[in-house]
Design an enzyme around this catalytic site. Structure first.
Site, short mmCIF file in Angstrom:
data_model
loop_
_atom_site.label_atom_id
_atom_site.label_comp_id
_atom_site.label_asym_id
_atom_site.label_seq_id
_atom_site.Cartn_x
_atom_site.Cartn_y
_atom_site.Cartn_z
N MET A 10 0.83 -1.22 0.00
CA MET A 10 0.00 0.00 0.00
C MET A 10 0.86 1.27 0.00
O MET A 10 0.83 2.02 0.95
CB MET A 10 -0.94 -0.01 1.21
N THR A 83 1.77 1.52 5.98
CA THR A 83 1.12 2.70 5.38
C THR A 83 0.54 3.52 6.52
O THR A 83 0.22 2.97 7.58
CB THR A 83 0.01 2.29 4.40
N ASN A 84 0.39 4.82 6.31
CA ASN A 84 -0.23 5.68 7.32
C ASN A 84 -1.75 5.58 7.30
O ASN A 84 -2.39 5.36 8.33
CB ASN A 84 0.18 7.14 7.10
N THR A 85 -2.34 5.74 6.11
CA THR A 85 -3.79 5.91 6.01
C THR A 85 -4.56 4.75 6.61
O THR A 85 -5.58 4.94 7.29
CB THR A 85 -4.20 6.11 4.54
N CYS A 196 2.97 10.01 4.77
CA CYS A 196 2.55 9.00 3.82
C CYS A 196 3.80 8.25 3.44
O CYS A 196 4.85 8.88 3.19
CB CYS A 196 1.89 9.63 2.58
N THR A 197 3.71 6.95 3.38
CA THR A 197 4.94 6.16 3.21
C THR A 197 5.58 6.34 1.85
O THR A 197 6.69 5.86 1.63
CB THR A 197 4.65 4.67 3.47
N GLU A 198 4.90 7.05 0.92
CA GLU A 198 5.52 7.33 -0.39
C GLU A 198 6.21 8.69 -0.46
O GLU A 198 6.99 8.94 -1.39
CB GLU A 198 4.48 7.25 -1.52
#
Length: 229
Positions: A10, A83-85, A196-198
């Site tokens: 994700m 993932t954060n969300t 956000c992990t991206e």
């Protein structure tokens, strides 16, 4: 060494970073040929993204709870949601498992507090920035949270889903992120959470007017710490 159960995919780009950081940290701590004991369940992000778009969060809760149950049955000692969300769904997932979930916001708050910072900016998906599942953890830890303006929130969110999650890293988007961080600095932020992990694909320390707290790095390092504790 405890076995880490990672729910990944994700997106898969940031999951690769988790795997790399965790193993490098284990090698740094133990040396030699050591590597982390990891079980991973990688989801099909398209299914979760479709559910988010339609507001069907319960569908995502079912998918992630199932992943967590499978990791526990396979022998994981704790779960990391990469993932954060999707930490929005931690309460739903916790109901289905008996092993702990290492929460990304707890790890991030600890890192910020160690640096003596009290007021911090937050970048992430629209859900992370506008809802309380991350912010409340930060506030409960004694931090004041600064958010971008509404139109900038939309831009940050669009870049995450339409570019970074697809592996696209554009200089034009980096320039806008830099401007948004500068705006948060003017509002009194002493650091900025790359929530956000991206986002770490786009923004590095040298790109930011504020010290950066990359949740991917922080969370993955905390996972290695927990495994070796």
């Amino acid at each position: 060494m405890k076995t880490i159960g990672i729910i990944g995919g994700m997106s898969w780009e940031s999951t690769v970073t988790y795997y790399e950081i965790i193993n490098k940290e284990v090698v740094r701590r133990l040396g030699g040929f050591h590597s982390a004991k990891i079980l991973m369940y990688s989801v099909d992000f398209a299914e979760l993204e479709e559910n988010m778009k339609n507001g069907y969060w319960q569908g995502n809760a079912v998918i992630l709870a199932d992943a967590a149950v499978r990791l526990e049955r396979a022998g994981a000692d704790f779960v990391v949601i990469a993932t954060n969300t999707m930490h929005k769904l931690v309460p739903d997932i916790e109901k289905e498992i008996s092993i702990p979930i290492l929460h990304i916001a707890d790890a991030t708050a600890d890192a910020i507090k160690r640096d003596g910072i009290k007021k911090v900016g937050l970048l992430g998906t629209r859900f992370t920035m506008t809802q309380d599942f991350i912010k409340d953890k930060l506030v409960d830890a004694g931090l004041e949270v600064v958010l971008p303006e509404s139109k900038d929130m939309e831009f940050v969110n669009d870049v995450i889903f339409n570019e970074l999650c697809l592996g696209k890293v554009l200089d034009s988007s980096r320039d806008e992120y830099k401007r948004i961080i500068e705006d948060m600095k003017e509002k009194g932020a002493e650091g900025v959470i790359l929530g956000c992990t991206e986002i770490g694909m786009l923004i590095k320390d040298e790109d930011s007017a504020l010290p950066t707290y990359d949740t991917t790095i922080i969370h993955a390092t905390a996972a290695a710490d927990m495994a070796l504790d």
